[in-house]
Design a protein around this motif. Structure first.
Motif, PDB file in Angstrom:
ATOM      1  N   CYS A  21       2.315  10.510  -7.871  1.00 60.82           N
ATOM      2  CA  CYS A  21       2.492  11.019  -9.230  1.00 60.82           C
ATOM      3  C   CYS A  21       1.933  12.443  -9.266  1.00 60.82           C
ATOM      4  O   CYS A  21       1.307  12.881  -8.304  1.00 60.82           O
ATOM      5  N   ALA A  26      -0.929   6.527  -8.059  1.00 57.54           N
ATOM      6  CA  ALA A  26      -1.160   5.563  -9.137  1.00 57.54           C
ATOM      7  C   ALA A  26      -0.744   4.166  -8.697  1.00 57.54           C
ATOM      8  O   ALA A  26       0.256   3.990  -8.007  1.00 57.54           O
ATOM      9  N   ARG A  27      -1.520   3.186  -9.104  1.00 59.41           N
ATOM     10  CA  ARG A  27      -1.154   1.774  -8.972  1.00 59.41           C
ATOM     11  C   ARG A  27      -0.959   1.285 -10.398  1.00 59.41           C
ATOM     12  O   ARG A  27      -1.893   1.333 -11.197  1.00 59.41           O
ATOM     13  N   ARG A  28       0.249   0.839 -10.720  1.00 53.21           N
ATOM     14  CA  ARG A  28       0.623   0.562 -12.108  1.00 53.21           C
ATOM     15  C   ARG A  28       0.846  -0.927 -12.332  1.00 53.21           C
ATOM     16  O   ARG A  28       1.524  -1.578 -11.548  1.00 53.21           O
ATOM     17  N   THR A  39       1.278   0.265 -20.132  1.00 50.97           N
ATOM     18  CA  THR A  39       1.029  -0.008 -18.724  1.00 50.97           C
ATOM     19  C   THR A  39      -0.400   0.435 -18.435  1.00 50.97           C
ATOM     20  O   THR A  39      -0.939   1.317 -19.121  1.00 50.97           O
ATOM     21  N   HIS A  41      -2.881   1.773 -15.351  1.00 56.13           N
ATOM     22  CA  HIS A  41      -2.823   2.381 -14.021  1.00 56.13           C
ATOM     23  C   HIS A  41      -4.247   2.590 -13.513  1.00 56.13           C
ATOM     24  O   HIS A  41      -5.123   2.982 -14.277  1.00 56.13           O
ATOM     25  N   THR A  43      -5.637   5.199 -10.969  1.00 55.92           N
ATOM     26  CA  THR A  43      -5.115   6.405 -10.325  1.00 55.92           C
ATOM     27  C   THR A  43      -6.220   7.109  -9.556  1.00 55.92           C
ATOM     28  O   THR A  43      -7.299   7.341 -10.097  1.00 55.92           O
TER      29      THR A  43
END
Length: 119
Positions: A21, A26-28, A39, A41, A43
């Motif tokens: 990103c 990021a892990r969403r 959502t 995240h 990050t």
């Protein structure tokens, strides 16, 4: 992400793939939960985060970890930050993180990469 029962959801961020990103990686979570309006995240922000803004998203950054010289650029201001701080970033606010950090980002409405804009 796993649904244990229909009434709640549990996610283990360590099992989610990292997505590049403008800020880093990021892990969403919860994009596929229809009744949840956001959502979440985790990050990891790189040193070279890009200034960007959103027309529709409101982001809330909660700072988990950062270096002693870390800052947030919010429009034309650079604000020193530290772990434990929380920043509400409304639509139209140009922003970027300066320095390495790890944050929780709550995005409302749900994150859509089409709502990332660069000058």
């Amino acid at each position: 992400m796993k649904s244990i029962e229909s009434s709640y959801q549990i996610v283990d961020f360590s099992t989610l793939p990292g997505t590049p990103c403008p800020c880093g990686t990021a892990r969403r979570a919860f994009a596929d939960v229809e009744d949840y309006p956001a959502t979440v995240h985790v990050t990891e922000i790189a040193d070279d985060a890009r200034v960007h803004y959103h027309k529709h998203h409101t982001e809330t950054y909660y700072i988990l970890e950062c270096g002693p010289d870390a800052k947030m650029q919010l429009n034309d201001e650079q604000i020193p930050i530290r772990p434990g701080m929380c920043i509400l970033i409304p639509p139209g606010t140009r922003h970027r993180a300066i320095g390495q950090m790890k944050i929780i980002n709550i995005v409302m409405p749900k994150f859509d990469p089409a709502d990332e804009f660069f000058d």
